[in-house]
Design a protein around this motif. Structure first.
Motif, PDB file in Angstrom:
ATOM      1  N   VAL A  93       0.839  -1.319  -0.125  1.00  0.00           N
ATOM      2  CA  VAL A  93       0.017   0.015   0.072  1.00  0.00           C
ATOM      3  C   VAL A  93       0.884   1.118   0.041  1.00  0.00           C
ATOM      4  O   VAL A  93       1.845   1.336   0.774  1.00  0.00           O
ATOM      5  N   PRO A  95       0.429   4.006   3.612  1.00  0.00           N
ATOM      6  CA  PRO A  95      -0.616   4.003   4.375  1.00  0.00           C
ATOM      7  C   PRO A  95      -0.548   4.690   5.546  1.00  0.00           C
ATOM      8  O   PRO A  95       0.255   5.266   6.185  1.00  0.00           O
ATOM      9  N   GLY A 150      -4.784   0.979   4.777  1.00  0.00           N
ATOM     10  CA  GLY A 150      -5.031   1.771   3.705  1.00  0.00           C
ATOM     11  C   GLY A 150      -4.608   2.845   3.706  1.00  0.00           C
ATOM     12  O   GLY A 150      -4.250   3.539   4.780  1.00  0.00           O
ATOM     13  N   GLU A 165      -6.586   3.094  -1.664  1.00  0.00           N
ATOM     14  CA  GLU A 165      -6.130   1.638  -1.590  1.00  0.00           C
ATOM     15  C   GLU A 165      -6.423   1.048  -0.080  1.00  0.00           C
ATOM     16  O   GLU A 165      -5.978   1.738   0.787  1.00  0.00           O
ATOM     17  N   GLU A 207      -7.387  -7.425  -1.346  1.00  0.00           N
ATOM     18  CA  GLU A 207      -7.712  -5.960  -1.523  1.00  0.00           C
ATOM     19  C   GLU A 207      -9.158  -5.719  -1.379  1.00  0.00           C
ATOM     20  O   GLU A 207     -10.119  -6.606  -1.867  1.00  0.00           O
TER      21      GLU A 207
END
Length: 894
Positions: free
Chosen positions: A372, A375, A408, A414, A447
């Protein structure tokens, strides 16, 4: 090779082909499905419950600056830059966008009533996100309803300040506490701004069936920003606050009196070692109310305050991750409490996600390569929350004992889910008491599509990447796309009221979109991830809506005209190739300016007149360097003086290329473009000055005014060298900066000889050559007392502003030395009428007035004497000014 469980944890999941602590197919079949796909229709009812509420109050309050700011193309210039300012226009990539800082944290938070099917939704709102907005969600007969204020908008709670709320955190009241509470408090809320923390109590009025938020107080940290604040899971009314300096504060709502709105927390004396210049991230409570986990960008610490003396131990260092995160910029980014108990915590770095145990310092329990980008959000939930309301109980044991880390970035859209649990496979009817306490990863990270609108088929992914590439680099594609700003998972019992059971279970998500929409989306557990969503093909990546900008319904009514500027000269100068570039241009079209007639006789006469007034021209009365110093009246930096010296050396014929009448400017532009572009230049002042004429007004001027310079000085200097037959232009030996450097050394040497230095003798460059022995460059009247003052303004003086590595705070030293002309002493006798010279005894520098000469009558002299007494009184009480006058030998007349 057989490894112990501790050694297996050093192999991160996804970091290599061998992951000893990864439980995957086919042995993970008893774990059940671990993919979560959005349902196309979140409800079997005729009216889908996807949209709960839409209001401008839910949209973020962003004040985004224009993308094409000049700062994107400005860099600090070379100390010997020929430009008057300290910045030059260079072609540089745009700086990192700070807009993402507004999307680091979850914007909505849910608080449930323990005995009613109600949920409160909290979020920041207001013109600057400075207020707490909230409304009530009620569940009735399988429908979800919103309860708003009487005006049909959200309820508001104020912090009493106009500062932006960055984070919100809520904590519910236990059922046992609620039964004995006459105030009907169902929870507490804290909101943090950049420099303050605010506390609220949340109540529910059972009579009016409406919520209320009561302000309890705040704590403002005037010096240092707040890094993080959190509630205690052990003691309801306690909260922990971490500042960016590493200071920890503990607050207790019970100890706060109602008479004072300012909270007084307890500062925890933590002996940090080597905490300077470190970035502090987050803090959490551990398994004991006085044991905390504190995260820094390079390390994580365990703070134990159970005894009188505080104990600090290191739990994790960024250096321990170098095997799979070798980047020197690797740092920790997020921290969260984790399951199965308060001994565990989750930690995310730039590359890795770690599950750690406070009982095992420097030894992670599990590691993942998270994949990610930057994040910033992390939350740990039980797997049973994500697989609730299923038709069967085939995977019930795995759901009850498994856990999920959701990691995320809201800005980058994401989010991944990392599942973990016992290392033993699960079967229906297994005995839970014999479960192995060691933990392992369940399947690879998956995901999750929080927006419910992202299609992952090949065509949509290609269109997405091509659309990003088509956008200019100064535009953030997230600002033109509807993204998720926050979300909350609906409690299982309430979600069961809205939908029928799923085959393998699922969860219901409440999400806040950047368009100001609050939506509900149902996700179901599946063995495969959905890569194609037919309903989202056309809207997978819409880049035609500026959803995070204030839009106007009125269209642009005026015609758009674009004029393109050719910046090849500027680019050549920025890259240091100006001389070679101009030589090639001139060789193609060689013009001898000496053979050309003046473009305008008026311009020629005016320039000659100004140069002659300053001592220049064909019949000079004094050397060039003397004339330059005679032109100094107001304070000027030695860099400006050196620049005037170079301008004065240019022949009058070449100066005509840089100055012409304002009427000629319109004629030239008209020949280039019929649609004339308004180009404005400053007019040459009437006061006798040397080019480039610093003292002039920016007011409008007439067609008969002389304006300029219209050609940059570096170009003129190269042209002069070219027409003088300089042979080192093509070889790249000639440098504009080097020429200015030589003149600067010359000016610096002369200034040291003719000026009084306020701060002692001037320290000249070792390569500077004195002009005292030059017969042609002698200073006129050198035997007289020195009439110039050499000084450093206080803003540039390192002794006044502090030291940074034993050097001045201001780095461009060529600009920090000023020189000014000291006025001659006048007689104290006043005649009946005097002029502007009467002001000379008020200042150690000579004053010049760009105004008609006027005499002061007796009435004006009376007002002048009154102002002079007030000015003298202020000067006598200002110690720095008195010291300056003594060192500069300026005697103020009374």
């Amino acid at each position: 090779m057989e490894l112990s469980h501790e050694w297996k944890s050093f192999f991160p999941v996804g970091g290599s082909t061998v992951s000893p602590l990864l439980l995957s197919h086919p042995h993970s079949l008893p774990l059940g499905p671990l993919f979560f796909n959005p349902n196309p229709n979140p409800s079997p009812n005729p009216n889908p419950l996807s949209l709960l509420f839409s209001s401008p109050s839910l949209a973020p309050a962003l004040h985004l600056p224009p993308h094409l700011l000049p700062s994107r193309f400005l860099l600090s210039s070379h100390p010997s830059s020929i430009l008057p300012s300290t910045a030059s226009s260079l072609f540089t990539p745009p700086p990192q966008n700070d807009t993402a800082s507004s999307f680091l944290h979850n914007r909505i938070h849910l608080l449930y009533h323990p005995h009613l099917p109600n949920a409160l939704v909290f979020f920041p709102t207001g013109a600057n996100d400075h207020k707490i907005g909230f409304f009530l969600l009620t569940f009735n007969h399988g429908q979800l309803h919103t309860r708003l204020d009487p005006n049909g908008d959200v309820f508001l709670a104020s912090t009493g300040s106009a500062h932006r709320i960055l984070r919100i955190s809520v904590t519910p009241v236990a059922d046992s506490c609620l039964l004995h509470d006459p105030c009907n408090v169902i929870g507490y809320l804290l909101a943090t701004t950049l420099y303050s923390v605010h506390w609220f109590s949340v109540k529910h009025d059972s009579i009016l069936d409406r919520p209320s938020v009561v302000y309890l107080g705040a704590k403002t940290f005037k010096i240092c920003p707040v890094a993080h604040a959190c509630w205690s899971p052990h003691i309801l009314e306690e909260s922990l606050v971490l500042l960016e300096t590493g200071q920890l504060f503990l607050f207790d709502l019970n100890s706060h009196g109602c008479s004072d709105a300012a909270f007084k927390g307890t500062r925890l004396k933590v002996p940090w070692n080597d905490s300077k210049n470190k970035v502090w991230l987050s803090c959490e409570f551990s398994w004991h109310p006085r044991i905390f986990v504190v995260a820094r960008s390079d390390a994580v610490f365990l703070v134990d305050l159970r005894l009188k003396e505080c104990s600090v131990s290191c739990l994790m260092k960024i250096q321990t991750l170098r095997m799979y995160a070798p980047d020197e910029n690797e740092r920790f980014l997020a921290l969260s409490r984790a399951a199965p108990d308060n001994f565990y915590f989750a930690l995310a770095s730039t590359t890795l996600l770690l599950l750690c145990d406070v009982r095992k310092p420097l030894l992670p329990v599990l590691q993942w390569i998270h994949g990610v980008q930057e994040p910033c959000f992390m939350s740990v939930v039980r797997l049973s929350e994500l697989r609730s309301h299923s038709r069967g109980d085939h995977f019930k044991l795995a759901s009850q004992t498994g856990f999920c880390i959701m990691l995320g970035s809201f800005w980058n859209c994401e989010f991944n889910i990392f599942c973990y649990g016992s290392i033993l496979p699960f079967r229906k009817g297994a005995i839970t008491s014999k479960i192995n306490p060691n933990l392992c990863a369940w399947e690879l990270p998956v995901e999750i599509n929080l927006s419910g609108r992202e299609c992952h088929c090949g065509g949509c992914l290609l269109r997405k990447e091509f659309s990003k590439d088509a956008i200019p680099e100064w535009i953030d594609w997230q600002l033109k796309k509807e993204i998720v700003l926050g979300f909350g998972i609906l409690r299982n019992d309430l979600a069961a009221l809205l939908c029928e059971p799923d085959e393998n279970g699922g969860f219901t998500l409440i999400r806040l979109m950047s368009s100001g929409r609050l939506e509900l989306q149902r996700y179901h557990a599946s063995a495969l991830q959905a890569t194609s969503m037919e309903d989202c093909h056309d809207q997978a990546f819409c880049l035609d809506r500026h959803l995070l900008y204030l839009e106007s319904d009125e269209k642009y009514k005026f015609p758009k005209a674009f004029h393109y500027l050719k910046l090849d000269y500027l680019y050549a100068y920025a890259t240091g190739d100006l001389a070679q570039f101009l030589v090639k241009k001139l060789e193609k079209n060689s013009i001898d300016y000496q053979d050309k007639e003046p473009l305008c006789a008026e311009v020629h006469e005016l320039l000659c007149e100004k140069l002659n007034a300053c001592g220049f021209g064909q019949s000079r009365s004094c050397p060039a360097i003397t004339s330059v110093f005679n032109d100094i009246k107001l304070p000027a930096s030695l860099h400006e003086v050196a620049l005037r010296r170079l301008w004065a050396d240019l022949p009058i014929e070449l100066l005509q290329l840089a100055f012409f009448s304002y009427a000629e400017c319109h004629e030239v532009i008209g020949d280039l473009d019929q649609n004339r572009v308004a180009l404005e230049f400053l007019a040459v002042p009437d006061l006798p000055q040397l080019p480039p004429f610093f003292l002039r007004k920016s007011s409008p001027h007439g067609n008969h005014d002389i304006v300029g310079p219209v050609i940059p000085f570096p170009v003129l200097l190269v042209l002069n060298e070219f027409w003088d037959g300089c042979s080192n232009l093509e070889g790249g030996e000639f440098s504009v900066e080097a020429e200015l450097g030589l003149k600067y050394k010359e000016v610096m040497q002369v200034a040291g000889e003719i000026a009084v230095s306020v701060y002692g003798p001037t320290h000249l460059d070792d390569h500077a050559v004195s002009l005292a022995d030059d017969g042609e460059e002698t200073w006129v009247g050198s035997s007289k007392p020195k009439s110039f003052l050499l000084y450093h303004p206080g803003a540039f003086n390192s002794s006044a502003t502090g030291h940074v590595q034993e050097k001045s705070v201001y780095s461009d030293t060529v600009y920090d030395t000023f020189i000014s002309h000291v006025p001659e002493k006048k007689s104290n006798e006043q005649t009946e009428s005097v002029g502007q010279e009467i002001f000379d005894d008020l200042s150690p520098v000579e004053l010049r007035f760009d105004a008609p000469v006027k005499k002061l009558e007796p009435q004006g002299l009376k007002a002048y004497n009154l102002l002079k007494r007030q000015m003298s009184k202020w000067q006598e009480s200002f110690d720095s000014y008195q010291e300056f006058c003594i060192q500069s030998r300026f005697e103020k007349t009374s």
